[in-house]
Write a protein that holds these residues in place. Structure first.
Motif, PDB file in Angstrom:
ATOM      1  N   LYS A   4       0.821  -1.210   0.000  1.00 51.90           N
ATOM      2  CA  LYS A   4       0.000   0.000   0.000  1.00 51.90           C
ATOM      3  C   LYS A   4       0.856   1.262   0.000  1.00 51.90           C
ATOM      4  CE  LYS A   4      -3.986  -2.027   0.055  1.00 51.90           C
ATOM      5  NZ  LYS A   4      -3.326  -3.042  -0.821  1.00 51.90           N
ATOM      6  N   ALA A   5       1.848   1.291   0.873  1.00 53.77           N
ATOM      7  CA  ALA A   5       2.614   2.527   1.070  1.00 53.77           C
ATOM      8  C   ALA A   5       3.420   2.885  -0.170  1.00 53.77           C
ATOM      9  CB  ALA A   5       3.535   2.358   2.272  1.00 53.77           C
ATOM     10  N   LEU A   6       3.266   4.130  -0.645  1.00 52.41           N
ATOM     11  CA  LEU A   6       4.052   4.580  -1.781  1.00 52.41           C
ATOM     12  C   LEU A   6       5.119   5.540  -1.276  1.00 52.41           C
ATOM     13  CD1 LEU A   6       1.181   5.333  -4.299  1.00 52.41           C
ATOM     14  CD2 LEU A   6       2.677   3.349  -4.250  1.00 52.41           C
ATOM     15  N   VAL A 124      14.878   1.029  -5.365  1.00 50.37           N
ATOM     16  CA  VAL A 124      14.566   0.155  -4.225  1.00 50.37           C
ATOM     17  C   VAL A 124      13.394   0.760  -3.439  1.00 50.37           C
ATOM     18  CG1 VAL A 124      15.448  -0.772  -2.032  1.00 50.37           C
ATOM     19  CG2 VAL A 124      16.904  -0.785  -4.065  1.00 50.37           C
ATOM     20  N   THR A 125      13.434   2.089  -3.274  1.00 51.94           N
ATOM     21  CA  THR A 125      12.340   2.769  -2.568  1.00 51.94           C
ATOM     22  C   THR A 125      11.028   2.616  -3.344  1.00 51.94           C
ATOM     23  OG1 THR A 125      13.956   4.380  -1.782  1.00 51.94           O
ATOM     24  CG2 THR A 125      11.634   4.956  -1.520  1.00 51.94           C
ATOM     25  N   ALA A 126      11.115   2.792  -4.668  1.00 48.69           N
ATOM     26  CA  ALA A 126       9.909   2.671  -5.500  1.00 48.69           C
ATOM     27  C   ALA A 126       9.320   1.263  -5.414  1.00 48.69           C
ATOM     28  CB  ALA A 126      10.237   3.012  -6.947  1.00 48.69           C
ATOM     29  N   ALA A 127      10.173   0.294  -5.113  1.00 41.97           N
ATOM     30  CA  ALA A 127       9.701  -1.091  -4.971  1.00 41.97           C
ATOM     31  C   ALA A 127       9.228  -1.363  -3.537  1.00 41.97           C
ATOM     32  CB  ALA A 127      10.818  -2.055  -5.353  1.00 41.97           C
ATOM     33  N   THR A 252      13.773   2.716 -13.273  1.00 43.22           N
ATOM     34  CA  THR A 252      13.229   1.712 -12.358  1.00 43.22           C
ATOM     35  C   THR A 252      11.712   1.846 -12.286  1.00 43.22           C
ATOM     36  OG1 THR A 252      13.585   3.216 -10.513  1.00 43.22           O
ATOM     37  CG2 THR A 252      15.286   1.571 -10.888  1.00 43.22           C
ATOM     38  N   GLU A 253      11.076   0.720 -12.043  1.00 48.24           N
ATOM     39  CA  GLU A 253       9.622   0.693 -12.044  1.00 48.24           C
ATOM     40  C   GLU A 253       9.081   0.961 -10.637  1.00 48.24           C
ATOM     41  OE1 GLU A 253       6.896  -2.072 -14.862  1.00 48.24           O
ATOM     42  OE2 GLU A 253       8.017  -3.087 -13.301  1.00 48.24           O
ATOM     43  N   CYS A 254       7.899   1.562 -10.574  1.00 51.38           N
ATOM     44  CA  CYS A 254       7.245   1.747  -9.281  1.00 51.38           C
ATOM     45  C   CYS A 254       6.155   0.683  -9.155  1.00 51.38           C
ATOM     46  CB  CYS A 254       6.656   3.145  -9.164  1.00 51.38           C
ATOM     47  SG  CYS A 254       5.246   3.416 -10.253  1.00 51.38           S
ATOM     48  N   LEU A 255       5.451   0.720  -8.024  1.00 53.43           N
ATOM     49  CA  LEU A 255       4.473  -0.339  -7.749  1.00 53.43           C
ATOM     50  C   LEU A 255       3.280  -0.314  -8.709  1.00 53.43           C
ATOM     51  CD1 LEU A 255       4.657  -0.183  -3.861  1.00 53.43           C
ATOM     52  CD2 LEU A 255       5.392  -2.082  -5.306  1.00 53.43           C
ATOM     53  N   PHE A 256       3.111   0.774  -9.477  1.00 50.35           N
ATOM     54  CA  PHE A 256       2.011   0.806 -10.450  1.00 50.35           C
ATOM     55  C   PHE A 256       2.343  -0.006 -11.707  1.00 50.35           C
ATOM     56  CE2 PHE A 256       0.868   4.274  -7.688  1.00 50.35           C
ATOM     57  CZ  PHE A 256      -0.511   4.086  -7.558  1.00 50.35           C
ATOM     58  N   GLU A 317       0.755   7.696 -11.603  1.00 47.64           N
ATOM     59  CA  GLU A 317      -0.132   7.689 -10.426  1.00 47.64           C
ATOM     60  C   GLU A 317       0.642   7.770  -9.124  1.00 47.64           C
ATOM     61  OE1 GLU A 317      -3.656   4.788 -10.669  1.00 47.64           O
ATOM     62  OE2 GLU A 317      -2.307   4.137 -12.276  1.00 47.64           O
ATOM     63  N   CYS A 318       1.890   7.328  -9.153  1.00 52.36           N
ATOM     64  CA  CYS A 318       2.697   7.329  -7.928  1.00 52.36           C
ATOM     65  C   CYS A 318       3.150   8.733  -7.562  1.00 52.36           C
ATOM     66  CB  CYS A 318       3.910   6.414  -8.092  1.00 52.36           C
ATOM     67  SG  CYS A 318       5.134   7.049  -9.258  1.00 52.36           S
ATOM     68  N   GLY A 319       2.981   9.680  -8.495  1.00 47.58           N
ATOM     69  CA  GLY A 319       3.392  11.052  -8.220  1.00 47.58           C
ATOM     70  C   GLY A 319       4.669  11.458  -8.923  1.00 47.58           C
ATOM     71  N   ARG A 320       5.407  10.483  -9.445  1.00 54.27           N
ATOM     72  CA  ARG A 320       6.648  10.822 -10.143  1.00 54.27           C
ATOM     73  C   ARG A 320       6.311  11.443 -11.495  1.00 54.27           C
ATOM     74  NH1 ARG A 320       7.489   6.223  -7.365  1.00 54.27           N
ATOM     75  NH2 ARG A 320       9.290   6.118  -5.972  1.00 54.27           N
ATOM     76  N   THR A 321       7.129  12.407 -11.874  1.00 52.34           N
ATOM     77  CA  THR A 321       6.861  13.108 -13.135  1.00 52.34           C
ATOM     78  C   THR A 321       7.829  12.725 -14.236  1.00 52.34           C
ATOM     79  OG1 THR A 321       8.238  14.887 -12.310  1.00 52.34           O
ATOM     80  CG2 THR A 321       5.853  15.146 -12.061  1.00 52.34           C
ATOM     81  N   ASN A 322       8.942  12.067 -13.872  1.00 49.59           N
ATOM     82  CA  ASN A 322       9.908  11.806 -14.940  1.00 49.59           C
ATOM     83  C   ASN A 322       9.396  10.761 -15.936  1.00 49.59           C
ATOM     84  OD1 ASN A 322      10.312   9.868 -12.993  1.00 49.59           O
ATOM     85  ND2 ASN A 322      12.286  10.691 -12.347  1.00 49.59           N
ATOM     86  N   VAL A 323       9.950  10.859 -17.103  1.00 54.60           N
ATOM     87  CA  VAL A 323       9.452  10.076 -18.232  1.00 54.60           C
ATOM     88  C   VAL A 323       9.608   8.583 -17.940  1.00 54.60           C
ATOM     89  CG1 VAL A 323      11.582   9.889 -19.588  1.00 54.60           C
ATOM     90  CG2 VAL A 323       9.391  10.203 -20.750  1.00 54.60           C
ATOM     91  N   ARG A 324       8.637   7.818 -18.428  1.00 54.31           N
ATOM     92  CA  ARG A 324       8.711   6.368 -18.225  1.00 54.31           C
ATOM     93  C   ARG A 324       9.035   5.671 -19.543  1.00 54.31           C
ATOM     94  NH1 ARG A 324       2.962   5.542 -15.835  1.00 54.31           N
ATOM     95  NH2 ARG A 324       2.766   7.713 -16.474  1.00 54.31           N
TER      96      ARG A 324
END
Lengths: 438, 143
Positions: A4-6, A124-127, A252-256, A317-324
């Motif tokens: 849950k925690a982002l 690692v934090t994003a995961a 790096t990928e986030c939980l979304f 959705e995680c709030g990050r703005t940098n390009v994916r």
């Protein structure tokens, strides 16, 4: 998503307004271009040849006027020819897993190691990782950036790091269980193998505390992600990197799980048409090209990865703005990644042509049984090789197998076939059949 | 003194053997002796045909990897111990047998066996000296 925690490691850089990010990138690019022009003969010569002066490069948009760089440049200037700092300032060497006979290496200053560490820490934090986590590193340690990269990043976020390196699956699993490991990193195929081994050993996932894994160093797919997540009841996340640019953590990928966030404060990413090399707009599929804008030791401008992907500049959705960037969709060249090792069909041809009497024609078939990749190389038997006894032919087969092993760093099954039975090609040869379902 | 044998490289695939033997018969040739050494993925077919040159050319023209090898056609008495006697002679002279196979056709009181030896010339001399008969290409053809 199991968690849950982002959490965001560096909101200042990861959630920056895009206009502001562009300005930051432009400023860092100007500085980098000036520095390589002054310190690296290759850049100076190539820019002079194109008639581009450092002062011509003012913004990210001017990137297109700069020459490209590619892997052969790293071989040509091996090992220190592309350094932009005196050698004494280099504190680390890492090398590529590539095996084309000539290794490539990259030199890092203390600040470069720090920057790389920061990028992995963000991943690692994003995961979901933090000080309360126990992170098992099952990437190999050594010149390969996987092991040390994740080790440094996980240490940075304050996690308890278990530096297992690769291999010995049962021991990996025993450690995961007894130490209460919450996260781990390795190749996707190894993660699947770990999951299957836990299942086959009849162990209960309730005895584990696993929540996520950071997986990279080889191409994979959504299907594999689903299988890994089901097997281990975790979030399986993608991580991208290459030694030439930094190592893992470039994106790096986030939980979304909707593309990898590129660390744009440290690299500028472009997508270009692999044929014309013209830059393509966001959303179009093409070759990933990176320029480092904070690297001191071995800065690279417009480095061609030969990896195909697509960019998405929308806020996540995680709030990050940098390009994916989307997961790697393939390669522009014919390189294969087999068990984490880069294999070029041209290497196989070289081995064959070096064996007297051997035909250069071959077919390479790659299969995946369970989680293990295997290679079969078909080689024709001609009159010069055919010696009338099985012993003679088997000796020939063994010789090819041994030379392949030493050239590729991988074992391949050699199958002898009748003369002229393999397809001949006019134009671009297609000698590879990849039956792996990624 | 030697007999010419044709060796052909064949993949283990359905129909490869029938395709090849059909080709020999369509060229109007008879198989006099035949053997196959097989491995997991491929085999070596060894044969003696009524017209070696024609057989070899036919196979080459069809794209097969083939070669001609000298072998001995040994006339072995057809009674218990007949073959063992021949092998003893070779053993006593430290000559190794690389492979052997028997004929499709036989000849009454004698069996015909094809030998390939590591020292073919000396093997032929030794056997002849011991009174063991070797057949030449012409004799085989007219069996």
């Amino acid at each position: 998503m199991k968690q849950k925690a982002l959490k965001i490691w560096n909101p200042g850089m990861e959630c920056m307004d895009r206009e502001q990010m562009r300005d930051l990138q432009s400023a860092r690019l100007r500085e980098t271009v000036r520095r390589v022009y002054d310190n690296v003969p290759m850049y100076r010569a190539r820019m002079d040849e194109k008639g581009v002066k450092p002062e011509d490069i003012r913004t990210v948009d001017d990137l297109r006027y700069l020459p490209f760089t590619d892997k052969p440049d790293l071989r040509e200037y091996f090992p220190f020819g592309l350094l932009a700092v005196p050698k004494d300032r280099i504190v680390r060497i890492q090398g590529s897993s590539g095996t084309t006979g000539m290794p490539i290496v990259a030199g890092y200053t203390a600040k470069d190691v720090e920057t790389w560490t920061e990028m992995v820490a963000r991943g690692v934090t994003a995961a979901g990782g933090g000080p309360e986590d126990v992170v098992q590193v099952c990437y190999g340690y050594g010149l390969f950036t996987g092991g040390l990269g994740l080790h440094q990043g996980a240490t940075k976020v304050g996690a308890m790091v278990v530096p297992m390196s690769s291999g010995n699956t049962k021991r990996q699993i025993a450690m995961m269980k007894s130490l209460g490991v919450t996260m781990f990193g390795c190749t996707p195929s190894y993660a699947m193998h770990i999951g299957e081994t836990i299942r086959d050993m009849g162990m209960d996932l309730k005895d584990f505390r696993l929540k996520s894994a950071v997986l990279g160093a080889e191409p994979w797919s959504e299907n594999i992600r689903t299988r890994i997540e089901e097997l281990l009841d975790i979030d399986a996340l993608d991580i991208y990197g290459l030694t030439e640019i930094a190592g893992p953590g470039v994106a790096t990928e986030c939980l979304f799980k909707n593309g990898m966030h590129v660390n744009e404060d440290n690299v500028i990413v472009e997508i270009v048409n692999p044929e014309t090399l013209e830059p393509l707009p966001y959303g179009e599929k093409g070759e990933l090209v990176f320029s480092t804008i904070t690297k001191e030791g071995m800065p690279l401008l417009r480095y061609r990865t030969h990896d195909l992907s697509r960019l998405n500049p929308e806020k996540c959705e995680c709030g990050r703005t940098n390009v994916r960037m989307e997961r790697i969709m393939g390669r522009t060249d014919d390189m294969l990644i087999i068990r984490g090792v880069n294999v070029f069909p041209s290497q196989i041809e070289t081995v064959l042509t070096n064996i007297e009497g051997c035909e250069p024609h071959f077919m390479l078939t790659v299969e995946r049984t369970g989680t293990t990749d295997s290679m079969e190389i078909q080689v024709e038997v001609n009159d010069r090789i055919f010696g009338d006894t099985v012993g003679h032919l088997e000796q020939f087969r063994r010789r090819i197998r041994e030379e392949m092993k030493s050239a590729l760093g991988l074992s391949a099954e050699i199958k002898l076939v009748e003369a002229k039975s393999l397809p001949r090609f006019e134009g671009k040869a297609r000698r590879v059949v990849d039956n792996r379902k990624l | 003194m030697f007999v010419k044998q044709i060796s052909v490289f064949l993949e283990n695939s359905k129909g490869s053997l029938s395709r090849m033997t059909r080709m020999i018969s369509e060229a109007g040739l008879d198989l006099i002796a035949l053997s196959i050494a097989d491995t997991e993925h491929y085999g070596i077919l060894r044969c003696i045909v009524t017209d070696t040159e024609k057989g070899y050319q036919t196979l080459k023209d069809a794209g097969y990897t083939a070669r001609l090898t000298d072998v001995l056609a040994v006339y072995v008495p057809d009674h218990p111990g007949g073959l063992a006697d021949v092998l003893d002679v070779l053993r006593d002279e430290s000559i190794s047998v690389e492979y052997l196979y028997s004929f499709v056709r036989s000849s009454g009181s004698h069996a015909l066996i094809i030998f390939h030896l590591d020292e073919l010339e000396r093997g032929a001399e030794v056997l002849t000296r011991k009174g063991i008969r070797l057949l030449d290409q012409e004799q085989i053809r007219s069996l």
